[in-house]
Enzyme design. Structure first.
Site, PDB file in Angstrom:
ATOM      1  N   PRO A  37       3.103  21.496 -18.165  1.00  0.00           N
ATOM      2  CA  PRO A  37       2.706  22.762 -17.532  1.00  0.00           C
ATOM      3  C   PRO A  37       2.223  23.769 -18.566  1.00  0.00           C
ATOM      4  CG  PRO A  37       5.105  22.424 -17.371  1.00  0.00           C
ATOM      5  CD  PRO A  37       4.546  21.253 -18.105  1.00  0.00           C
ATOM      6  N   ASP A  38       1.238  24.598 -18.218  1.00  0.00           N
ATOM      7  CA  ASP A  38       0.920  25.690 -19.143  1.00  0.00           C
ATOM      8  C   ASP A  38       2.043  26.713 -19.024  1.00  0.00           C
ATOM      9  OD1 ASP A  38       0.290  27.416 -17.018  1.00  0.00           O
ATOM     10  OD2 ASP A  38      -1.818  26.876 -17.033  1.00  0.00           O
ATOM     11  N   PHE A  39       2.045  27.704 -19.896  1.00  0.00           N
ATOM     12  CA  PHE A  39       3.180  28.627 -19.901  1.00  0.00           C
ATOM     13  C   PHE A  39       3.067  29.701 -18.828  1.00  0.00           C
ATOM     14  CE2 PHE A  39       4.277  27.927 -24.675  1.00  0.00           C
ATOM     15  CZ  PHE A  39       4.931  26.759 -24.338  1.00  0.00           C
ATOM     16  N   ARG A  40       1.819  30.097 -18.541  1.00  0.00           N
ATOM     17  CA  ARG A  40       1.677  31.290 -17.695  1.00  0.00           C
ATOM     18  C   ARG A  40       1.586  30.998 -16.209  1.00  0.00           C
ATOM     19  NH1 ARG A  40      -0.426  32.508 -22.415  1.00  0.00           N
ATOM     20  NH2 ARG A  40       0.134  34.506 -23.336  1.00  0.00           N
ATOM     21  N   ASN A 108      -3.258  24.162 -28.478  1.00  0.00           N
ATOM     22  CA  ASN A 108      -2.179  23.280 -28.016  1.00  0.00           C
ATOM     23  C   ASN A 108      -1.431  22.670 -29.178  1.00  0.00           C
ATOM     24  OD1 ASN A 108      -3.001  23.894 -25.505  1.00  0.00           O
ATOM     25  ND2 ASN A 108      -4.058  21.972 -25.111  1.00  0.00           N
ATOM     26  N   ILE A 109      -0.185  22.338 -28.887  1.00  0.00           N
ATOM     27  CA  ILE A 109       0.707  21.813 -29.917  1.00  0.00           C
ATOM     28  C   ILE A 109       1.090  20.377 -29.580  1.00  0.00           C
ATOM     29  CG2 ILE A 109       1.593  24.080 -30.541  1.00  0.00           C
ATOM     30  CD1 ILE A 109       3.948  23.614 -28.647  1.00  0.00           C
ATOM     31  N   ASP A 110       0.448  19.810 -28.556  1.00  0.00           N
ATOM     32  CA  ASP A 110       0.911  18.524 -28.010  1.00  0.00           C
ATOM     33  C   ASP A 110       0.296  17.287 -28.663  1.00  0.00           C
ATOM     34  OD1 ASP A 110      -1.703  18.420 -26.882  1.00  0.00           O
ATOM     35  OD2 ASP A 110      -1.014  19.262 -24.990  1.00  0.00           O
ATOM     36  N   HIS A 127      -1.912  26.595 -33.467  1.00  0.00           N
ATOM     37  CA  HIS A 127      -0.493  26.924 -33.261  1.00  0.00           C
ATOM     38  C   HIS A 127       0.435  25.810 -33.722  1.00  0.00           C
ATOM     39  CE1 HIS A 127      -1.859  29.984 -29.972  1.00  0.00           C
ATOM     40  NE2 HIS A 127      -2.124  30.368 -31.185  1.00  0.00           N
ATOM     41  N   CYS A 138      11.812  24.659 -47.874  1.00  0.00           N
ATOM     42  CA  CYS A 138      11.225  23.696 -48.824  1.00  0.00           C
ATOM     43  C   CYS A 138      10.173  22.803 -48.169  1.00  0.00           C
ATOM     44  CB  CYS A 138      12.325  22.846 -49.470  1.00  0.00           C
ATOM     45  SG  CYS A 138      13.038  21.607 -48.364  1.00  0.00           S
ATOM     46  N   CYS A 160      18.691  22.183 -43.476  1.00  0.00           N
ATOM     47  CA  CYS A 160      17.961  21.190 -44.280  1.00  0.00           C
ATOM     48  C   CYS A 160      18.917  20.478 -45.245  1.00  0.00           C
ATOM     49  CB  CYS A 160      16.853  21.899 -45.056  1.00  0.00           C
ATOM     50  SG  CYS A 160      15.970  20.816 -46.190  1.00  0.00           S
ATOM     51  N   GLY A 200      -9.744  25.408 -20.465  1.00  0.00           N
ATOM     52  CA  GLY A 200      -8.341  25.630 -20.124  1.00  0.00           C
ATOM     53  C   GLY A 200      -7.578  26.558 -21.053  1.00  0.00           C
ATOM     54  N   SER A 201      -8.248  27.575 -21.535  1.00  0.00           N
ATOM     55  CA  SER A 201      -7.505  28.599 -22.289  1.00  0.00           C
ATOM     56  C   SER A 201      -7.601  29.906 -21.524  1.00  0.00           C
ATOM     57  CB  SER A 201      -8.097  28.799 -23.684  1.00  0.00           C
ATOM     58  OG  SER A 201      -7.510  29.945 -24.278  1.00  0.00           O
ATOM     59  N   SER A 202      -6.476  30.627 -21.454  1.00  0.00           N
ATOM     60  CA  SER A 202      -6.508  31.923 -20.760  1.00  0.00           C
ATOM     61  C   SER A 202      -7.267  32.950 -21.594  1.00  0.00           C
ATOM     62  CB  SER A 202      -5.091  32.406 -20.466  1.00  0.00           C
ATOM     63  OG  SER A 202      -4.356  32.466 -21.665  1.00  0.00           O
ATOM     64  N   ASN A 226     -12.573  26.757 -16.673  1.00  0.00           N
ATOM     65  CA  ASN A 226     -11.200  27.179 -16.356  1.00  0.00           C
ATOM     66  C   ASN A 226     -11.070  27.260 -14.838  1.00  0.00           C
ATOM     67  OD1 ASN A 226      -8.725  28.838 -16.066  1.00  0.00           O
ATOM     68  ND2 ASN A 226      -8.976  29.165 -18.252  1.00  0.00           N
ATOM     69  N   GLU A 228      -9.381  29.520 -13.442  1.00  0.00           N
ATOM     70  CA  GLU A 228      -9.277  30.949 -13.111  1.00  0.00           C
ATOM     71  C   GLU A 228     -10.204  31.764 -13.999  1.00  0.00           C
ATOM     72  OE1 GLU A 228      -5.175  32.006 -13.513  1.00  0.00           O
ATOM     73  OE2 GLU A 228      -4.596  30.556 -11.971  1.00  0.00           O
TER      74      GLU A 228
HETATM   75  P1  NAD Z   1      -2.045  29.675 -20.980  1.00  0.00           P
HETATM   76  O1  NAD Z   1      -0.824  29.085 -20.373  1.00  0.00           O
HETATM   77  O2  NAD Z   1      -2.041  31.090 -21.353  1.00  0.00           O
HETATM   78  O3  NAD Z   1      -3.323  29.475 -20.023  1.00  0.00           O
HETATM   79  C1  NAD Z   1      -3.714  28.248 -19.524  1.00  0.00           C
HETATM   80  C2  NAD Z   1      -5.085  28.460 -18.916  1.00  0.00           C
HETATM   81  O4  NAD Z   1      -5.564  27.219 -18.448  1.00  0.00           O
HETATM   82  C3  NAD Z   1      -5.097  29.412 -17.717  1.00  0.00           C
HETATM   83  O5  NAD Z   1      -6.206  30.272 -17.868  1.00  0.00           O
HETATM   84  C4  NAD Z   1      -5.248  28.491 -16.496  1.00  0.00           C
HETATM   85  O6  NAD Z   1      -6.047  29.099 -15.511  1.00  0.00           O
HETATM   86  C5  NAD Z   1      -6.002  27.339 -17.100  1.00  0.00           C
HETATM   87  N1  NAD Z   1      -5.721  26.045 -16.497  1.00  0.00           N
HETATM   88  C6  NAD Z   1      -4.511  25.498 -16.224  1.00  0.00           C
HETATM   89  N2  NAD Z   1      -4.658  24.242 -15.762  1.00  0.00           N
HETATM   90  C7  NAD Z   1      -6.008  24.001 -15.725  1.00  0.00           C
HETATM   91  C8  NAD Z   1      -6.789  22.884 -15.352  1.00  0.00           C
HETATM   92  N3  NAD Z   1      -6.245  21.745 -14.920  1.00  0.00           N
HETATM   93  N4  NAD Z   1      -8.130  22.993 -15.449  1.00  0.00           N
HETATM   94  C9  NAD Z   1      -8.734  24.134 -15.883  1.00  0.00           C
HETATM   95  N5  NAD Z   1      -8.022  25.218 -16.261  1.00  0.00           N
HETATM   96  C10 NAD Z   1      -6.681  25.148 -16.195  1.00  0.00           C
HETATM   97  O7  NAD Z   1      -2.393  28.769 -22.216  1.00  0.00           O
HETATM   98  P2  NAD Z   1      -3.137  29.123 -23.530  1.00  0.00           P
HETATM   99  O8  NAD Z   1      -4.302  29.988 -23.223  1.00  0.00           O
HETATM  100  O9  NAD Z   1      -3.368  27.842 -24.226  1.00  0.00           O
HETATM  101  O10 NAD Z   1      -2.063  29.969 -24.372  1.00  0.00           O
HETATM  102  C11 NAD Z   1      -0.664  29.745 -24.358  1.00  0.00           C
HETATM  103  C12 NAD Z   1      -0.045  29.193 -25.661  1.00  0.00           C
HETATM  104  O11 NAD Z   1       1.085  28.397 -25.314  1.00  0.00           O
HETATM  105  C13 NAD Z   1      -0.932  28.250 -26.394  1.00  0.00           C
HETATM  106  O12 NAD Z   1      -1.514  28.899 -27.422  1.00  0.00           O
HETATM  107  C14 NAD Z   1      -0.054  27.103 -26.874  1.00  0.00           C
HETATM  108  O13 NAD Z   1       0.369  27.271 -28.214  1.00  0.00           O
HETATM  109  C15 NAD Z   1       1.156  27.156 -26.014  1.00  0.00           C
HETATM  110  N6  NAD Z   1       1.254  26.018 -25.059  1.00  0.00           N
HETATM  111  C16 NAD Z   1       0.813  24.776 -25.405  1.00  0.00           C
HETATM  112  C17 NAD Z   1       0.915  23.733 -24.513  1.00  0.00           C
HETATM  113  C18 NAD Z   1       0.425  22.380 -24.926  1.00  0.00           C
HETATM  114  O14 NAD Z   1       0.335  22.106 -26.115  1.00  0.00           O
HETATM  115  N7  NAD Z   1       0.065  21.518 -23.972  1.00  0.00           N
HETATM  116  C19 NAD Z   1       1.457  23.940 -23.247  1.00  0.00           C
HETATM  117  C20 NAD Z   1       1.905  25.220 -22.918  1.00  0.00           C
HETATM  118  C21 NAD Z   1       1.764  26.256 -23.838  1.00  0.00           C
END
Ligand code: NAD
Length: 260
Positions: A37-40, A108-110, A127, A138, A160, A200-202, A226, A228
């Site tokens: 899941p994304d965070f927001r 993303n960190i995945d 990130h 260290c 550590c 897919g970045s907010s 995106n 949204e």
């Molecule tokens: P965000 O949660 O702020 O936003 C995600 C964005 O992606 C939203 O704008 C949403 O509308 C859109 N979205 C979600 N699912 C989608 C889909 N299937 N298709 C198209 N658009 C889609 O995430 P962010 O902007 O990456 O920032 C949050 C921070 O949290 C990141 O910088 C990251 O470090 C971290 N994070 C990483 C992961 C991961 O590595 N997978 C997951 C959650 C959060």
């Protein structure tokens, strides 16, 4: 232009074809289809964890915050350990194989871009990466699985073994600076690219969210994909509203059709 119709997708495919130095910039939205899941969005981890409590300063100064932080990571690892790249990651890897990408910049960190087949040296993780645990003093590297297993057994994370420093996943927390060289490299690629596709970045977290405008002001075409709105839509040349996996696989099909 905002839409997801055939015409918009065709324009994107044509721009990819015309591009010589493409860059893809991704956020959590490219990985939601893999099951992370994304965070927001609703159901995201920010509903269960308060980001302000997970700051770097709290992590360094308070054992209680560290416990909370590790709890957050245990959840993150649980959610992500069995995931696979989805069709959007695979499409991005395919673009690199076609010689269309000079870099992938990700929030993303995945690690899913590398898992999909993008060259590790071309992936710039702003990130960090959740599959590395490092000592903050260290820099010694620890296997995340051992720490995860300890957490699952209810054990506390130890200091550590080499220097007694604090261990932390090699990701950037709130209040922690971004890796300087990675950010510089990402900015350089945004300055020289001729097409930037943001998936897919907010686009609200700075300085990463400034990269699309940097690319645009340096002369690149800017495409935003995106489901949204984002605050950067107003300066984009093309905004495609839709699910990353579906949009990217359609674009690849159109690219194949264009190239006969
Ligand atoms: P965000 O949660 O702020 O936003 C995600 C964005 O992606 C939203 O704008 C949403 O509308 C859109 N979205 C979600 N699912 C989608 C889909 N299937 N298709 C198209 N658009 C889609 O995430 P962010 O902007 O990456 O920032 C949050 C921070 O949290 C990141 O910088 C990251 O470090 C971290 N994070 C990483 C992961 C991961 O590595 N997978 C997951 C959650 C959060």
């Amino acid at each position: 232009m905002t839409a997801m119709n055939e015409e918009q997708l065709k324009i994107c495919a044509r721009w990819i074809n015309e591009s010589r130095k493409g860059v893809v910039f991704t956020g959590a939205g490219i990985s939601t289809e893999s099951g992370i899941p994304d965070f927001r969005s609703p159901g995201g981890l920010w509903e269960r964890f308060d980001p302000s409590e997970l700051s770097f300063q709290n992590f360094q100064s308070s054992p209680r915050s560290r416990r909370l932080y590790w709890e957050f990571y245990r959840e993150n690892w649980r959610l992500s350990k069995d995931v696979k790249p989805n069709r959007a990651h695979l499409a991005v890897a395919d673009l690199e194989k076609r010689g269309k990408l000079i870099a992938v910049i990700t929030q993303n960190i995945d690690g899913l871009h590398q898992a999909a087949g993008n060259t590790a040296e071309k992936v710039f993780e702003l990130h960090g990466n959740m599959w590395e645990v490092r000592c903050l003093s260290c820099n010694a590297l620890y296997p995340w699985e051992e720490i995860f297993n300890d957490l699952e057994k209810g054990k506390e994370v130890e200091k550590c073994g080499h220097c007694g420093g604090l261990l932390k996943p090699a990701t950037v927390s709130f209040g922690q600076s971004l890796p300087v060289q990675t950010l510089r490299d990402a900015q350089e690629y945004c300055k020289i690219c001729d097409l930037l596709i943001c998936i897919g970045s907010s686009l609200v977290v700075y300085p990463a969210a400034g990269l699309p405008e940097l690319a645009k002001s340096s002369g690149a075409r800017l495409v935003i994909i995106n489901r949204e709105n984002t605050p950067v839509d107003r300066v984009a040349d093309l905004v495609i509203r839709g699910e990353a996996g579906k949009v990217m696989s359609k674009i690849l099909r159109l690219l194949d059709a264009e190239n006969g």
